[in-house]
Motif scaffolding. Structure first.
Motif, PDB file in Angstrom:
ATOM      1  N   SER A  31      49.746  30.133  -5.298  1.00  0.00           N
ATOM      2  CA  SER A  31      49.632  30.624  -3.933  1.00  0.00           C
ATOM      3  C   SER A  31      49.918  29.517  -2.924  1.00  0.00           C
ATOM      4  CB  SER A  31      48.229  31.200  -3.707  1.00  0.00           C
ATOM      5  OG  SER A  31      48.067  31.633  -2.379  1.00  0.00           O
ATOM      6  N   MET A  32      49.387  28.317  -3.205  1.00  0.00           N
ATOM      7  CA  MET A  32      49.537  27.198  -2.275  1.00  0.00           C
ATOM      8  C   MET A  32      50.988  26.749  -2.137  1.00  0.00           C
ATOM      9  SD  MET A  32      46.576  25.959  -1.018  1.00  0.00           S
ATOM     10  CE  MET A  32      46.803  24.204  -0.892  1.00  0.00           C
TER      11      MET A  32
ATOM     12  N   THR B  90      40.718  35.265  -0.360  1.00  0.00           N
ATOM     13  CA  THR B  90      41.959  35.116   0.394  1.00  0.00           C
ATOM     14  C   THR B  90      41.644  34.733   1.832  1.00  0.00           C
ATOM     15  OG1 THR B  90      43.088  36.732  -0.996  1.00  0.00           O
ATOM     16  CG2 THR B  90      44.066  36.265   1.144  1.00  0.00           C
TER      17      THR B  90
ATOM     18  N   THR C 100      46.289  33.347   2.036  1.00  0.00           N
ATOM     19  CA  THR C 100      46.407  32.413   0.911  1.00  0.00           C
ATOM     20  C   THR C 100      45.125  32.434   0.096  1.00  0.00           C
ATOM     21  OG1 THR C 100      47.897  30.949   2.129  1.00  0.00           O
ATOM     22  CG2 THR C 100      46.726  29.994   0.257  1.00  0.00           C
TER      23      THR C 100
ATOM     24  N   ILE D 193      48.866  25.929   5.445  1.00  0.00           N
ATOM     25  CA  ILE D 193      49.006  27.389   5.352  1.00  0.00           C
ATOM     26  C   ILE D 193      49.872  27.917   6.498  1.00  0.00           C
ATOM     27  CG2 ILE D 193      47.728  29.571   5.501  1.00  0.00           C
ATOM     28  CD1 ILE D 193      45.444  28.186   4.007  1.00  0.00           C
TER      29      ILE D 193
END
Length: 523
Positions: free
Chosen positions: A119-120, A318, A322, A38
């Protein structure tokens, strides 16, 4: 239950094998955790490897990027450069390489359906797959004209379904009174129950999903006018009719139900739909043990959702920008009636028993959520069939740690609903006495119901412990799994960490247990 040869259990490609294999992890190098990934995605570094914007990717171009140091993968039409993610993937580089230079959607859905890849991997996005000029786009479902959409949902059967499925395609219609609008779905199936129906009324949008014979039928509308936030759902089981009843905010006549949205009027396999979430309010949080919490969330007033026995949900939150998604199996507020909170034992509350890992990324965040805050909860998933439990005379449950959670609702169901059950036995593996979840309730349940028996097994007991010791083993399981009659019908359910499940399956296999008599919980 699975009809496969004993020597190949779990069967290659089966959900049970996928579940065990999908949870396998490899050791990661220092600095290669999810949190490290992240941080890297937020560092501004060019992870996609492109000099400009997004591009269209042909199959030929995608196929050239099939090496560990140059790996592109397509998921649902989007192409990602996963090369920088290789060292961060918990399943190892080899797993990613199975889809290198190709469409990895099916493989992804088998093993990592719960992962929020968009998202990742958003910083790794290369672009979209280019459509072949000569190829016709295959519609997942039949599309009807807007005129017919407005009037009703009767439509011809999708051409890409098999013959047996074509006869099962539901249809819908709607009618109104001065104060209400009723949407009616004709499933063409008997024995439809409320667990097969999921409805969400959010911000003027109606989303209704019906599960029919391994298919999912979806209604999805932007409604023409404002309605009250709550929804009533009525299911006529004998005729297979489902009704969504909406309350008008104004007593105006509606000329049409609304504007169809994405995937409206579609009839596809459930796995072909993305996960759908709604925000649920945290109502209560209490400690079950030193490291495990019982969370109670409340569904929104516009949601109808009942979680079937043996199914899990996904929680989404979240974390540092992320979205993280993890599967959890709901439990009950209590196994013993006297302990239950009557105000929370309705169809609007869902309970989760979650172990908190201090070094984890997701569970510490869940532990810090305050009562009154919200968390996103998905639709149910799972391959357990309730009739498996209805037809057994002897039920054996092997659970380790929070692998106990799928057993909670299953135990309650068989003990309260089965007329043929003779025995229900739980062998519960933990490290110490302090780790045993709901010990007093399990002991009380065993005292109150002669059909139920629980055995606790500790791998790190103190000197005062007089019960069973060790880890799952052939001697323990062979003494535990004994039919009440030679010809009794039995079911063995198992859930826990990967090594526990693998060893348990091998032991049951060595005991000559039929694959039809074993169920591994996926999440």
């Amino acid at each position: 239950m699975l009809n496969v040869p004993a020597q190949s259990f779990p069967a290659p490609g089966s959900q049970q094998r996928v579940a065990v294999a999908g949870r396998s992890k490899v050791p990661l190098k220092p600095g290669r955790s999810l949190m490290d990934w992240i941080r890297l995605t937020k560092s501004g570094k060019n992870l996609a490897g492109l000099k400009g914007g997004l591009i269209e990717v042909t199959e030929e171009v995608l196929g050239k990027h099939n090496k560990k140091d140059d790996c592109w993968i397509c998921i649902r039409g989007l192409v990602y450069n996963v090369t920088p993610y290789m060292e961060y993937h918990p399943g190892g580089e080899d797993e990613l390489m199975k889809a290198a230079g190709a469409d990895g959607t099916d493989l992804f859905d088998q093993v990592h359906r719960w992962v929020n890849y968009e998202s990742m991997l958003k910083e790794c996005l290369v672009g979209r797959m280019a459509l072949k000029p000569t190829a016709a786009v295959k519609e997942p479902c039949h599309t009807v004209s807007e005129e017919k959409e407005v009037l009703n949902g009767m439509f011809s059967k999708p051409k890409d379904l098999d013959n047996s499925s074509k006869e099962l395609v539901p249809s819908y219609d709607w009618f109104q009174t001065d104060g209400t609008v009723t949407v009616v779905i004709y499933t063409k199936q008997k024995d439809i129950n409320s667990e097969m129906v999921i409805a969400d009324l959010q911000e003027g949008r109606l989303r209704g999903e019906i599960l029919v014979n391994d298919y999912s039928y979806l209604l999805h509308f932007e409604l023409s006018y404002a309605v009250q936030e709550d929804i009533a759902v009525q299911v006529s089981e004998k005729v297979g009719k489902v009704e969504f009843i909406l309350k008008k905010k104004e007593t105006l006549p509606w000329k049409k139900l609304g504007q169809p949205l994405q995937s409206h009027n579609s009839f596809v396999k459930p796995a072909d739909r993305g996960l759908f979430f709604r925000k649920c309010k945290l109502i209560s949080k209490s400690s079950v043990s030193h490291d495990t919490r019982l969370l109670c969330v409340m569904l929104p007033p516009g949601t109808h959702l009942q979680v079937p026995v043996g199914c899990h949900l996904y929680l989404k939150r979240t974390v540092t920008g992320t979205e993280i998604v993890k599967p959890y199996t709901p439990v009950m507020s209590s196994l013993v009636t006297e302990f239950k909170d009557p105000s929370h034992n309705d169809k609007t509350h869902i309970y989760f028993m979650i172990k908190i890992y201090p070094s984890g990324l997701f569970t510490p965040v869940l532990d810090c959520i305050c009562v009154g805050e919200y968390i996103s909860v998905s639709n149910p998933e799972g391959n357990f069939i309730k009739t498996q439990a209805e037809e057994v005379e002897d039920l054996f449950l092997l659970a380790a740690g929070t692998g106990f959670t799928p057993m909670v609702k299953l135990l309650n169901y068989v003990l309260t609903s089965s007329s043929i059950l003779r025995t229900a036995k739980l062998m519960f593996f933990n490290k110490t006495e302090d780790d045993i979840l709901w010990r007093s309730q399990l002991e009380e349940l065993a005292t109150n119901d002669s059909r139920f028996d629980v055995q606790f097994v500790l791998s790190e007991p103190n000197k005062a412990w007089t019960g069973k010791q060790g880890k799952i083993s052939f001697p323990l399981v062979s003494q535990f799994v004994k039919r009440s009659k030679d010809d009794s019908k039995m079911l063995i359910c198992i859930c826990g960490p990967l090594p526990f499940m693998e060893q348990g399956i091998q032991i049951l296999q060595d005991l000559g247990t039929s694959c039809e008599e074993i169920h591994c919980f996926r999440a």
